[in-house]
Scaffold this motif. Structure first.
Motif, PDB file in Angstrom:
ATOM      1  N   ALA A  88      48.113 105.848 131.424  1.00 32.23           N
ATOM      2  CA  ALA A  88      47.299 104.755 130.889  1.00 32.23           C
ATOM      3  C   ALA A  88      48.100 104.075 129.778  1.00 32.23           C
ATOM      4  O   ALA A  88      48.291 104.657 128.705  1.00 32.23           O
ATOM      5  CB  ALA A  88      45.972 105.279 130.350  1.00 32.23           C
ATOM      6  N   VAL A  89      48.552 102.851 130.041  1.00 35.09           N
ATOM      7  CA  VAL A  89      49.395 102.125 129.096  1.00 35.09           C
ATOM      8  C   VAL A  89      48.805 100.739 128.873  1.00 35.09           C
ATOM      9  O   VAL A  89      48.652  99.953 129.821  1.00 35.09           O
ATOM     10  CB  VAL A  89      50.841 101.984 129.619  1.00 35.09           C
ATOM     11  CG1 VAL A  89      51.688 101.177 128.634  1.00 35.09           C
ATOM     12  CG2 VAL A  89      51.461 103.358 129.864  1.00 35.09           C
ATOM     13  N   HIS A  90      48.478 100.423 127.629  1.00 32.07           N
ATOM     14  CA  HIS A  90      48.064  99.057 127.313  1.00 32.07           C
ATOM     15  C   HIS A  90      49.280  98.134 127.450  1.00 32.07           C
ATOM     16  O   HIS A  90      50.403  98.534 127.118  1.00 32.07           O
ATOM     17  CB  HIS A  90      47.505  98.989 125.890  1.00 32.07           C
ATOM     18  CG  HIS A  90      46.892  97.665 125.551  1.00 32.07           C
ATOM     19  ND1 HIS A  90      47.654  96.594 125.144  1.00 32.07           N
ATOM     20  CD2 HIS A  90      45.605  97.242 125.572  1.00 32.07           C
ATOM     21  CE1 HIS A  90      46.858  95.564 124.929  1.00 32.07           C
ATOM     22  NE2 HIS A  90      45.610  95.919 125.181  1.00 32.07           N
ATOM     23  N   PRO A  91      49.074  96.916 127.937  1.00 30.63           N
ATOM     24  CA  PRO A  91      50.223  96.014 128.132  1.00 30.63           C
ATOM     25  C   PRO A  91      51.083  95.810 126.893  1.00 30.63           C
ATOM     26  O   PRO A  91      52.287  95.535 127.012  1.00 30.63           O
ATOM     27  CB  PRO A  91      49.562  94.703 128.573  1.00 30.63           C
ATOM     28  CG  PRO A  91      48.293  95.127 129.239  1.00 30.63           C
ATOM     29  CD  PRO A  91      47.823  96.331 128.472  1.00 30.63           C
ATOM     30  N   ALA A  92      50.509  95.956 125.706  1.00 30.84           N
ATOM     31  CA  ALA A  92      51.310  95.789 124.491  1.00 30.84           C
ATOM     32  C   ALA A  92      52.450  96.801 124.412  1.00 30.84           C
ATOM     33  O   ALA A  92      53.452  96.562 123.728  1.00 30.84           O
ATOM     34  CB  ALA A  92      50.415  95.923 123.254  1.00 30.84           C
TER      35      ALA A  92
END
Length: 352
Positions: A88-92
């Motif tokens: 799970a990786v936020h685009p930031a």
């Protein structure tokens, strides 16, 4: 109560391209020479471990255990911190985290996520073949950029982040359940699971899954100013792995918990080698022992000042000194008088 196992050492911070740190046999001999009894192995480091082969080959796993046993060592856990981060990786954080993935999936978030999920399933199989009961990892993060509630978060943002995290983790938790292995999330800033409240929110989202457990690391709690001793009393049934790591928090008139974007050496809160920080390990080991913690005490060395080899050497002796050998009988047994129920009732002034 039971006697804790240890000392172990997490190899991620020590593995390198120079001997003895560039092969499993070399680093095992080094660790055993310092007094460690177990290795926590980073599953992504091909210099030390072949995750795909371990998931499919019992002979590879048996050979690996035999090679370590020749040094007087066991495996405490496998670690998939980097792969768990990528689930799970936020685009930031796409670009800074992309290097954690296999080259073939970099620059492709969907492919990277699928690769991370498969890596975690392989880790479940490998852990089972190695006879392990716990696995160390990170949760990943979708909501972390929204940690501080300014600007105000839209209603439902955090709920949806945890619902999505649960959707991604539930099939993996089920795979670990089939393997008979607990998933131990290191509660860590930068992950959506970073304290007790966020862990409880995740537990609710995954239906109180029995394999959703905790890797306890008090250093991260000290730097959040969380009561790391009360945490053990609250969550000990879910604590199944333990990183022994020290830290210090020295706020001043210029910075506090957030650190003002300073580098590690200049932060108010920073990690230290064991015994050089502020963590009350005597109380931690006492509480974990009292609650029957079933796993290993594993050194995770991170310090912005001390040389890692000095930290490892000192850390083995430090952990060994903290481990409490549980007493087989009460200290005042010598004074116990034999009695039966009638005598007990008589002592209370009651009729037999």
């Amino acid at each position: 109560m039971k006697t804790m196992q240890g000392p172990g050492i997490f190899l991620a911070q020590f593995a390198g391209d120079a001997a003895p740190f560039n092969s499993l046999d070399g680093i095992a001999a080094w660790a055993a020479g310092l007094g460690f009894k177990a290795l926590q192995i980073p599953s992504w480091d091909a210099r030390l471990f072949d995750l795909a082969l371990a998931a499919e080959s019992q002979s590879y796993c048996d050979d690996l255990r035999g090679r370590l046993a020749a040094h007087g060592l066991q495996i405490s856990e496998l670690s998939s911190h980097l792969q768990g981060q990528l689930l799970a990786v936020h685009p930031a954080y796409d670009r800074p985290l992309d290097g954690f993935a296999a080259a073939a999936v970099r620059g492709n978030p969907a492919a990277r996520q699928a690769w991370a999920a498969e890596q975690l399933r392989l880790a479940a199989k490998a852990s089972a073949r190695l006879g392990l009961k716990a696995h160390a990892t990170f949760s990943g993060a979708l909501a972390w950029p929204f940690l501080y509630p300014w600007p105000p978060r839209p209603p439902g943002l955090i709920d949806e982040a945890f619902a999505e995290l649960a959707r991604r983790w539930t099939p993996i938790l089920n795979a670990f359940d089939e393997a008979g292995v607990d998933v131990c999330y290191e509660l860590h800033p930068g992950e959506d699971l970073f304290d007790g409240v966020s862990f409880e929110r995740f537990l609710d989202a995954v239906g109180q899954h029995p394999r959703a457990c905790i890797l306890y690391d008090p250093s991260h709690f000290l730097l959040q100013q969380l009561d790391y001793l009360a945490f053990i009393d609250l969550y000990h049934p879910r604590i199944r792995a333990f990183h022994v790591k020290d830290a210090e928090f020295r706020p001043n008139g210029r910075q506090g918990v957030y650190g003002g974007y300073a580098d590690w050496a200049d932060r108010a809160g920073r990690f230290r080698s064991l015994g050089d920080g502020q963590i009350d390990f005597g109380a931690i080991f006492s509480k974990l022992t009292r609650h029957g913690y079933p796993g290993w005490a594993v050194l995770e060395w991170e310090c912005c000042l001390k040389h890692p080899e000095d930290g490892a050497r000192e850390g083995a002796a430090f952990i060994q000194k903290q481990i409490i050998r549980v007493a087989e009988k009460s200290f005042d047994d010598f004074a116990n008088a034999a009695s039966d129920r009638s005598e007990v009732r008589s002592m209370l002034g009651l009729q037999a």
